[in-house]
Scaffold this motif. Structure first.
Motif, short mmCIF file in Angstrom:
data_model
loop_
_atom_site.label_atom_id
_atom_site.label_comp_id
_atom_site.label_asym_id
_atom_site.label_seq_id
_atom_site.Cartn_x
_atom_site.Cartn_y
_atom_site.Cartn_z
N TYR A 49 0.86 -1.18 0.00
CA TYR A 49 0.00 0.00 0.00
C TYR A 49 0.89 1.23 0.00
O TYR A 49 1.54 1.54 1.00
CB TYR A 49 -0.93 -0.03 1.21
CG TYR A 49 -1.86 -1.21 1.16
CD1 TYR A 49 -3.05 -1.15 0.47
CD2 TYR A 49 -1.51 -2.42 1.76
CE1 TYR A 49 -3.89 -2.24 0.38
CE2 TYR A 49 -2.34 -3.53 1.68
CZ TYR A 49 -3.53 -3.43 0.99
OH TYR A 49 -4.36 -4.52 0.92
N THR A 86 -14.64 -0.02 -12.03
CA THR A 86 -14.92 0.09 -10.59
C THR A 86 -15.78 -1.07 -10.11
O THR A 86 -16.56 -1.64 -10.87
CB THR A 86 -15.65 1.40 -10.27
OG1 THR A 86 -16.89 1.40 -10.95
CG2 THR A 86 -14.83 2.60 -10.64
N LYS A 89 -18.21 -1.90 -3.32
CA LYS A 89 -18.12 -2.77 -2.16
C LYS A 89 -18.64 -2.04 -0.93
O LYS A 89 -18.07 -2.13 0.15
CB LYS A 89 -16.66 -3.19 -1.94
CG LYS A 89 -16.00 -3.80 -3.15
CD LYS A 89 -15.70 -5.22 -2.92
CE LYS A 89 -15.11 -5.82 -4.18
NZ LYS A 89 -14.27 -6.91 -3.95
N THR A 98 -13.64 -0.04 -5.33
CA THR A 98 -12.30 -0.52 -5.68
C THR A 98 -12.12 -0.28 -7.17
O THR A 98 -13.05 -0.49 -7.95
CB THR A 98 -12.11 -2.02 -5.36
OG1 THR A 98 -13.06 -2.78 -6.12
CG2 THR A 98 -12.30 -2.30 -3.89
N HIS A 100 -9.47 -1.15 -10.27
CA HIS A 100 -8.32 -1.96 -10.67
C HIS A 100 -7.57 -1.29 -11.81
O HIS A 100 -8.15 -0.58 -12.62
CB HIS A 100 -8.78 -3.36 -11.09
CG HIS A 100 -9.38 -4.10 -9.95
ND1 HIS A 100 -8.63 -4.70 -8.98
CD2 HIS A 100 -10.67 -4.31 -9.60
CE1 HIS A 100 -9.43 -5.26 -8.09
NE2 HIS A 100 -10.67 -5.03 -8.44
N PHE A 108 -3.96 -0.61 -7.75
CA PHE A 108 -5.40 -0.51 -7.49
C PHE A 108 -5.61 0.66 -6.54
O PHE A 108 -4.67 1.13 -5.88
CB PHE A 108 -5.96 -1.80 -6.87
CG PHE A 108 -5.36 -2.15 -5.55
CD1 PHE A 108 -5.90 -1.65 -4.37
CD2 PHE A 108 -4.25 -2.98 -5.47
CE1 PHE A 108 -5.35 -1.97 -3.14
CE2 PHE A 108 -3.70 -3.30 -4.25
CZ PHE A 108 -4.24 -2.79 -3.08
N THR A 109 -6.82 1.15 -6.51
CA THR A 109 -7.17 2.25 -5.63
C THR A 109 -8.44 1.90 -4.89
O THR A 109 -9.39 1.39 -5.48
CB THR A 109 -7.37 3.55 -6.44
OG1 THR A 109 -6.18 3.83 -7.17
CG2 THR A 109 -7.69 4.72 -5.54
N LEU A 110 -8.45 2.15 -3.60
CA LEU A 110 -9.63 1.96 -2.75
C LEU A 110 -10.12 3.35 -2.34
O LEU A 110 -9.33 4.15 -1.84
CB LEU A 110 -9.27 1.15 -1.50
CG LEU A 110 -8.53 -0.16 -1.73
CD1 LEU A 110 -8.10 -0.76 -0.39
CD2 LEU A 110 -9.40 -1.13 -2.49
N GLN A 122 -8.67 7.58 0.42
CA GLN A 122 -8.22 7.00 -0.84
C GLN A 122 -6.89 6.30 -0.56
O GLN A 122 -5.95 6.92 -0.07
CB GLN A 122 -8.03 8.09 -1.89
CG GLN A 122 -7.53 7.58 -3.21
CD GLN A 122 -7.35 8.70 -4.23
OE1 GLN A 122 -7.87 9.79 -4.08
NE2 GLN A 122 -6.60 8.41 -5.26
N GLU A 124 -3.94 3.85 -2.31
CA GLU A 124 -3.39 3.26 -3.52
C GLU A 124 -2.43 2.15 -3.14
O GLU A 124 -1.65 2.29 -2.20
CB GLU A 124 -2.66 4.31 -4.35
CG GLU A 124 -3.58 5.34 -4.95
CD GLU A 124 -2.86 6.38 -5.77
OE1 GLU A 124 -1.69 6.15 -6.14
OE2 GLU A 124 -3.47 7.41 -6.05
N ARG A 127 -0.78 -4.41 -7.03
CA ARG A 127 -1.33 -5.76 -7.17
C ARG A 127 -0.15 -6.72 -7.17
O ARG A 127 0.53 -6.90 -8.18
CB ARG A 127 -2.09 -5.86 -8.49
CG ARG A 127 -3.47 -6.38 -8.33
CD ARG A 127 -4.23 -6.37 -9.61
NE ARG A 127 -3.37 -6.21 -10.77
CZ ARG A 127 -3.35 -7.01 -11.81
NH1 ARG A 127 -4.14 -8.01 -11.89
NH2 ARG A 127 -2.54 -6.79 -12.81
#
Length: 151
Positions: A49, A86, A89, A98, A100, A108-110, A122, A124, A127
């Motif tokens: 992360y 996107t 979730k 999420t 990808h 990936f970004t949450l 946010q 990042e 993977r």
């Protein structure tokens, strides 16, 4: 034996109610939620992360160039429409996306937006699995294939 099970059921009920009330307190008290979110983010492995931001809803809208509205549902919808690939979730406490292969192919970004408190986050990440694989993903954009679900 029946008395033993009765005591166990009462004990488990008490623990469940206590845990639920604690969770509600954390989720709906801004300062406690911000501290819990900060602690959670800090415990994420730094090799996977790579960055995070905790901001207000207005700052999130500004960062992605979205029209600012007081309606969280509209903000979330605009955010979802503006980002590629996107997955929603969301939970009862926050809206969560999420994304990808964003902003780079091996990442990936949450993105989370709290439903009642003016806070967004946010995160990042890369993977990858393990430090060596994450280093390859970061430097050479070599990442594992996404899992494909056949239906």
């Amino acid at each position: 034996m029946a008395k033993f099970f009765s005591v166990i059921i009462k004990l488990l009920t008490g623990v469940f109610i206590s845990a639920a009330l604690t969770l509600l307190l954390i989720m709906f008290t801004p300062s406690i939620f911000n501290k819990a979110l900060g602690l959670w983010i800090e415990t994420l492995p730094s090799f996977k992360y790579v960055s995070y931001q905790v901001t207000s809803k207005q700052e999130l809208a500004d960062r992605f160039g979205l029209e600012t509205k007081d309606d969280d549902v509209a903000l979330f919808s605009q955010l979802q429409d503006s980002l590629p690939d996107t997955k929603d979730k969301s939970s009862p406490f926050f809206r969560f996306l999420t994304v990808h292969a964003y902003p780079t192919p091996c990442s990936f970004t949450l993105i989370g937006i709290h439903r009642t408190i003016d806070v967004t986050w946010q995160i990042e990440g890369l993977r990858c699995k393990g430090k060596e694989a994450c280093e390859l993903a970061k430097t050479q954009q070599i990442c594992p294939d996404k899992k494909k679900h056949d239906k």
